[in-house]
Design an enzyme around this catalytic site. Structure first.
Site, PDB file in Angstrom:
ATOM      1  N   GLY A   1      67.326  30.949 100.806  1.00 22.70           N
ATOM      2  CA  GLY A   1      68.469  31.671 101.432  1.00 22.70           C
ATOM      3  C   GLY A   1      68.364  33.172 101.123  1.00 22.70           C
ATOM      4  O   GLY A   1      67.405  33.495 100.062  1.00 22.70           O
TER       5      GLY A   1
ATOM      6  N   ASP B   1      67.610  17.303  99.551  1.00 22.00           N
ATOM      7  CA  ASP B   1      68.842  17.615  99.908  1.00 22.00           C
ATOM      8  C   ASP B   1      69.652  17.489  98.683  1.00 22.00           C
ATOM      9  O   ASP B   1      69.800  16.576  98.213  1.00 22.00           O
ATOM     10  CB  ASP B   1      69.307  16.684 101.250  1.00 22.00           C
ATOM     11  CG  ASP B   1      70.584  17.259 101.692  1.00 22.00           C
ATOM     12  OD1 ASP B   1      71.460  17.627 101.071  1.00 22.00           O
ATOM     13  OD2 ASP B   1      70.672  17.203 102.878  1.00 22.00           O
TER      14      ASP B   1
ATOM     15  N   ALA C   1      74.484  26.530  99.547  1.00 14.86           N
ATOM     16  CA  ALA C   1      76.157  26.386 100.032  1.00 14.86           C
ATOM     17  C   ALA C   1      76.044  26.420 101.405  1.00 14.86           C
ATOM     18  O   ALA C   1      74.899  26.883 102.156  1.00 14.86           O
ATOM     19  CB  ALA C   1      76.805  27.584  99.439  1.00 14.86           C
TER      20      ALA C   1
ATOM     21  N   THR D   1      77.365  28.433 104.181  1.00  9.95           N
ATOM     22  CA  THR D   1      77.868  30.187 103.867  1.00  9.95           C
ATOM     23  C   THR D   1      78.351  30.725 105.052  1.00  9.95           C
ATOM     24  O   THR D   1      78.879  31.963 105.053  1.00  9.95           O
ATOM     25  CB  THR D   1      76.653  31.165 103.383  1.00  9.95           C
ATOM     26  OG1 THR D   1      75.634  31.102 104.350  1.00  9.95           O
ATOM     27  CG2 THR D   1      76.135  30.416 101.955  1.00  9.95           C
TER      28      THR D   1
ATOM     29  N   TYR E   1      85.769  27.927 104.450  1.00  7.43           N
ATOM     30  CA  TYR E   1      84.893  28.492 103.680  1.00  7.43           C
ATOM     31  C   TYR E   1      85.406  28.878 102.196  1.00  7.43           C
ATOM     32  O   TYR E   1      85.016  28.383 101.148  1.00  7.43           O
ATOM     33  CB  TYR E   1      83.945  29.293 104.286  1.00  7.43           C
ATOM     34  CG  TYR E   1      83.098  30.104 103.380  1.00  7.43           C
ATOM     35  CD1 TYR E   1      81.733  29.650 102.930  1.00  7.43           C
ATOM     36  CD2 TYR E   1      83.328  31.660 103.069  1.00  7.43           C
ATOM     37  CE1 TYR E   1      80.995  30.376 102.089  1.00  7.43           C
ATOM     38  CE2 TYR E   1      82.506  32.257 102.198  1.00  7.43           C
ATOM     39  CZ  TYR E   1      81.295  31.770 101.905  1.00  7.43           C
ATOM     40  OH  TYR E   1      80.257  32.318 101.082  1.00  7.43           O
TER      41      TYR E   1
ATOM     42  N   LYS F   1      85.334  27.221  98.208  1.00 11.97           N
ATOM     43  CA  LYS F   1      84.714  27.985  97.165  1.00 11.97           C
ATOM     44  C   LYS F   1      85.830  28.298  96.144  1.00 11.97           C
ATOM     45  O   LYS F   1      85.473  28.018  94.703  1.00 11.97           O
ATOM     46  CB  LYS F   1      84.490  29.575  97.687  1.00 11.97           C
ATOM     47  CG  LYS F   1      83.405  29.659  98.649  1.00 11.97           C
ATOM     48  CD  LYS F   1      82.052  29.564  97.687  1.00 11.97           C
ATOM     49  CE  LYS F   1      80.721  29.265  98.489  1.00 11.97           C
ATOM     50  NZ  LYS F   1      79.547  29.261  97.576  1.00 11.97           N
TER      51      LYS F   1
HETATM   52  N1  LIG Z   1      75.275  36.359 101.561  1.00  8.55           N
HETATM   53  C1  LIG Z   1      76.341  37.058 101.272  1.00  8.55           C
HETATM   54  O1  LIG Z   1      76.769  38.010 101.944  1.00  8.55           O
HETATM   55  C2  LIG Z   1      77.420  36.239 100.476  1.00  8.55           C
HETATM   56  C3  LIG Z   1      78.628  36.852 100.214  1.00  8.55           C
HETATM   57  C4  LIG Z   1      79.565  36.176  99.422  1.00  8.55           C
HETATM   58  C5  LIG Z   1      79.118  34.949  98.837  1.00  8.55           C
HETATM   59  N2  LIG Z   1      78.000  34.366  98.748  1.00  8.55           N
HETATM   60  C6  LIG Z   1      77.523  33.283  98.276  1.00  8.55           C
HETATM   61  O2  LIG Z   1      76.414  33.363  97.443  1.00  8.55           O
HETATM   62  C7  LIG Z   1      75.511  32.006  97.639  1.00  8.55           C
HETATM   63  C8  LIG Z   1      74.176  32.421  98.332  1.00  8.55           C
HETATM   64  O3  LIG Z   1      74.524  33.083  99.475  1.00  8.55           O
HETATM   65  P1  LIG Z   1      73.261  33.262 100.666  1.00  8.55           P
HETATM   66  O4  LIG Z   1      73.654  34.350 101.413  1.00  8.55           O
HETATM   67  O5  LIG Z   1      72.043  33.574  99.932  1.00  8.55           O
HETATM   68  O6  LIG Z   1      73.091  31.694 101.360  1.00  8.55           O
HETATM   69  P2  LIG Z   1      72.296  31.509 102.549  1.00  8.55           P
HETATM   70  O7  LIG Z   1      71.161  32.529 102.810  1.00  8.55           O
HETATM   71  O8  LIG Z   1      73.045  30.890 103.794  1.00  8.55           O
HETATM   72  O9  LIG Z   1      71.371  30.410 101.823  1.00  8.55           O
HETATM   73  C9  LIG Z   1      72.177  29.166 101.522  1.00  8.55           C
HETATM   74  C10 LIG Z   1      71.036  28.003 101.338  1.00  8.55           C
HETATM   75  O10 LIG Z   1      71.474  26.932 100.749  1.00  8.55           O
HETATM   76  C11 LIG Z   1      70.734  25.746 101.352  1.00  8.55           C
HETATM   77  N3  LIG Z   1      71.593  24.691 101.390  1.00  8.55           N
HETATM   78  C12 LIG Z   1      72.703  24.413 102.091  1.00  8.55           C
HETATM   79  N4  LIG Z   1      73.051  23.116 102.033  1.00  8.55           N
HETATM   80  C13 LIG Z   1      72.090  22.500 101.328  1.00  8.55           C
HETATM   81  C14 LIG Z   1      71.821  21.229 100.812  1.00  8.55           C
HETATM   82  N5  LIG Z   1      72.685  20.113 101.209  1.00  8.55           N
HETATM   83  N6  LIG Z   1      70.554  20.783 100.242  1.00  8.55           N
HETATM   84  C15 LIG Z   1      69.854  21.898  99.980  1.00  8.55           C
HETATM   85  N7  LIG Z   1      69.867  23.226 100.262  1.00  8.55           N
HETATM   86  C16 LIG Z   1      71.170  23.275 101.085  1.00  8.55           C
HETATM   87  C17 LIG Z   1      70.359  26.162 102.930  1.00  8.55           C
HETATM   88  O11 LIG Z   1      69.153  25.709 103.244  1.00  8.55           O
HETATM   89  P3  LIG Z   1      68.725  25.719 104.719  1.00  8.55           P
HETATM   90  O12 LIG Z   1      68.396  27.194 104.920  1.00  8.55           O
HETATM   91  O13 LIG Z   1      67.702  24.746 104.677  1.00  8.55           O
HETATM   92  O14 LIG Z   1      69.928  25.366 105.634  1.00  8.55           O
HETATM   93  C18 LIG Z   1      69.942  27.874 102.295  1.00  8.55           C
HETATM   94  O15 LIG Z   1      68.720  28.126 102.062  1.00  8.55           O
HETATM   95  C19 LIG Z   1      76.348  31.084  98.357  1.00  8.55           C
HETATM   96  O16 LIG Z   1      77.042  30.354  97.547  1.00  8.55           O
HETATM   97  C20 LIG Z   1      77.124  32.063  99.362  1.00  8.55           C
HETATM   98  O17 LIG Z   1      78.360  31.563  99.511  1.00  8.55           O
HETATM   99  C21 LIG Z   1      77.076  35.442  99.742  1.00  8.55           C
END
Ligand SMILES: NC(=O)c1ccc[n+]([C@@H]2O[C@H](COP(=O)([O-])OP(=O)(O)OC[C@H]3O[C@@H](n4cnc5c(N)ncnc54)[C@H](OP(=O)(O)O)[C@@H]3O)[C@@H](O)[C@H]2O)c1
Length: 289
Positions: A19, A45, A69, A71, A131, A135
Site C-alpha cells: 500500500g 491474508d 486495511a 482504506t 470506514y 477505525k
Molecule cells: N493513505 C491515506 O490517505 C490515509 C489516510 C488516513 C489513514 N490512512 C490509514 O493508513 C493505513 C495505510 O493506508 P494506505 O493508504 O497505505 O493503504 P492502502 O494503500 O490502501 O494499502 C492497504 C494495504 O492493505 C492490504 N490489505 C488489505 N486487506 C488485507 C488482508 N486481509 N490481508 C493482507 N493485506 C491486506 C492491501 O493489500 P491489497 O493491495 O492486496 O488489497 C493494501 O496493500 C491504513 O490503515 C489507512 O486506513 C491512510
C-alpha cells in the site's frame, strides 16, 4: 534514532507493504530499522489468523507497524462486514500477538464528523461512515495497551506500488477521465501530507518509544479545490478544467466537511516539523506528484 536498540536481530513487521504508506515505510526502513519484513497478501491474508500466528511465533518481530486495511471509504460502505473484520478483527489479533512489544496502528481524520475542524487528540470522535467507525473501534482496542501507538493521519500523497492509492494519483486519474471539467469542493478541508513525511514521523515516534494517540498530518488546512489548484500545474498534459463546487451539493452520503487535525502534540516530539503541503510541493518539484 533507530529501533535497533529494542533488539538486534528480530525483524520489524510492516503489514500492508504494497500500500501507499506501508511501501513508504519499507522504502525508508533501512535508515531506521536494521531488519524489517515487508508483509503483503502474497505472504498471507491477515484474515488467516492461524497463518499469521505461525509466522509471528516463528519470526518473533520486535515491532509491528500495521498499515494493512480496507482504506477506500466507498468500498467500506459497500462491504461493512468485511471492513469490520479487516479493520477491527485483524488489528485486534495483531495487537494481541504484539501484547509485549510496540505496535503501531494507523487511523484516520475521518473518525471525526468534520463539524468543528482543527481536531486535537482529546476531541470526541463521531465518524459518519463505516470506514471511520471501524477505525474508532480498532483505536479503542489498540489504546488499551500502554505500549501501543495510534497514528491518525489525513490525506497521504505520493507514489503507490499500484499507482492508485495516493490522493494525487486518484485525482490525476479522475481528471484524465473527466474530459472537459471536474468539480472540486471549496468547503471540504483536510491536512494533506506526503506519505514519506508520515513515514519519517512514524519512525521517529517509534525510535523515541512514543505510545498513545498522535495526530500526524500536514501543517496546512486546504480545501479539495485548493489541493487541485496546487497539483494541476505539475501535470501539464492534463487539460481538464477544475471547477469549484460545494460538498453540500454532493448527491451521495453526507461528507465530513472539516476534518483538519491539530498536530501540535506530535510537533513537540519531532526533530523536524511536519510540512505545509504547499511549501513541500514547492521545494520538491522533482517529486512524482
Ligand atoms: N493513505 C491515506 O490517505 C490515509 C489516510 C488516513 C489513514 N490512512 C490509514 O493508513 C493505513 C495505510 O493506508 P494506505 O493508504 O497505505 O493503504 P492502502 O494503500 O490502501 O494499502 C492497504 C494495504 O492493505 C492490504 N490489505 C488489505 N486487506 C488485507 C488482508 N486481509 N490481508 C493482507 N493485506 C491486506 C492491501 O493489500 P491489497 O493491495 O492486496 O488489497 C493494501 O496493500 C491504513 O490503515 C489507512 O486506513 C491512510
Amino acid at each position: 534514532m533507530t529501533v535497533s536498540d529494542v533488539s538486534s536481530k528480530a525483524p520489524v513487521w510492516i503489514t500492508g507493504a504494497n500500500g501507499l504508506i506501508g511501501n513508504c515505510l519499507v522504502q525508508t526502513a533501512p535508515k531506521f530499522a536494521p531488519n524489517w519484513r515487508a508483509l503483503t497478501r502474497a505472504d498471507f491474508d491477515l484474515l488467516d489468523f492461524a497463518a499469521v500466528e505461525r509466522a509471528f511465533v516463528k519470526e518473533r518481530p520486535q515491532l509491528v507497524v500495521h498499515c494493512a486495511a480496507i482504506t477506500v471509504v466507498s468500498e467500506a460502505q459497500k462491504n461493512p462486514e468485511l471492513t469490520r473484520r479487516v479493520n477491527v478483527e485483524v488489528t485486534k489479533h495483531l495487537a494481541e500477538l504484539a501484547a509485549d512489544i510496540p505496535f503501531v496502528f494507523f487511523s484516520t481524520d475521518l473518525v471525526f464528523d468534520g463539524r468543528k475542524g482543527g481536531y486535537a487528540e482529546t476531541d470526541a470522535t463521531n465518524p459518519l461512515h463505516v470506514y471511520g467507525e471501524t477505525k474508532v473501534a480498532a483505536e479503542e482496542i489498540v489504546l488499551k495497551n500502554p505500549r501501543h501507538l495510534v497514528v491518525r493521519t489525513s490525506l497521504n500523497g505520493g507514489v503507490s506500488p499500484s499507482g492508485n492509492r495516493a490522493f494525487n494519483e486518484q485525482l490525476r486519474g479522475s481528471l484524465q477521465q473527466a474530459g472537459r471539467g471536474m468539480t472540486l469542493f471549496t468547503d471540504e478541508f483536510r491536512c494533506p501530507i506526503p506519505a514519506v513525511e508520515t513515514a519519517r514521523a512514524v519512525w521517529e515516534l517509534v525510535g523515541k518509544s512514543c505510545a498513545g494517540l498522535y495526530h500526524v498530518a500536514g501543517a496546512e488546512k486546504l480545501s479539495r479545490w485548493q489541493i487541485g489548484q496546487l497539483l494541476l500545474p505539475r501535470w501539464p498534459e492534463i487539460k481538464t478544467e477544475i471547477k469549484s463546487g460545494s460538498a453540500k451539493d454532493f448527491p451521495g452520503p453526507a461528507r465530513a466537511l472539516d476534518t483538519t487535525l491539530d498536530i501540535s502534540k506530535v510537533q513537540k516530539v519531532l526533530s523536524r516539523p511536519l510540512p505545509k503541503f504547499s511549501e513541500w510541493l514547492a521545494t520538491n518539484l522533482g517529486e512524482k506528484f
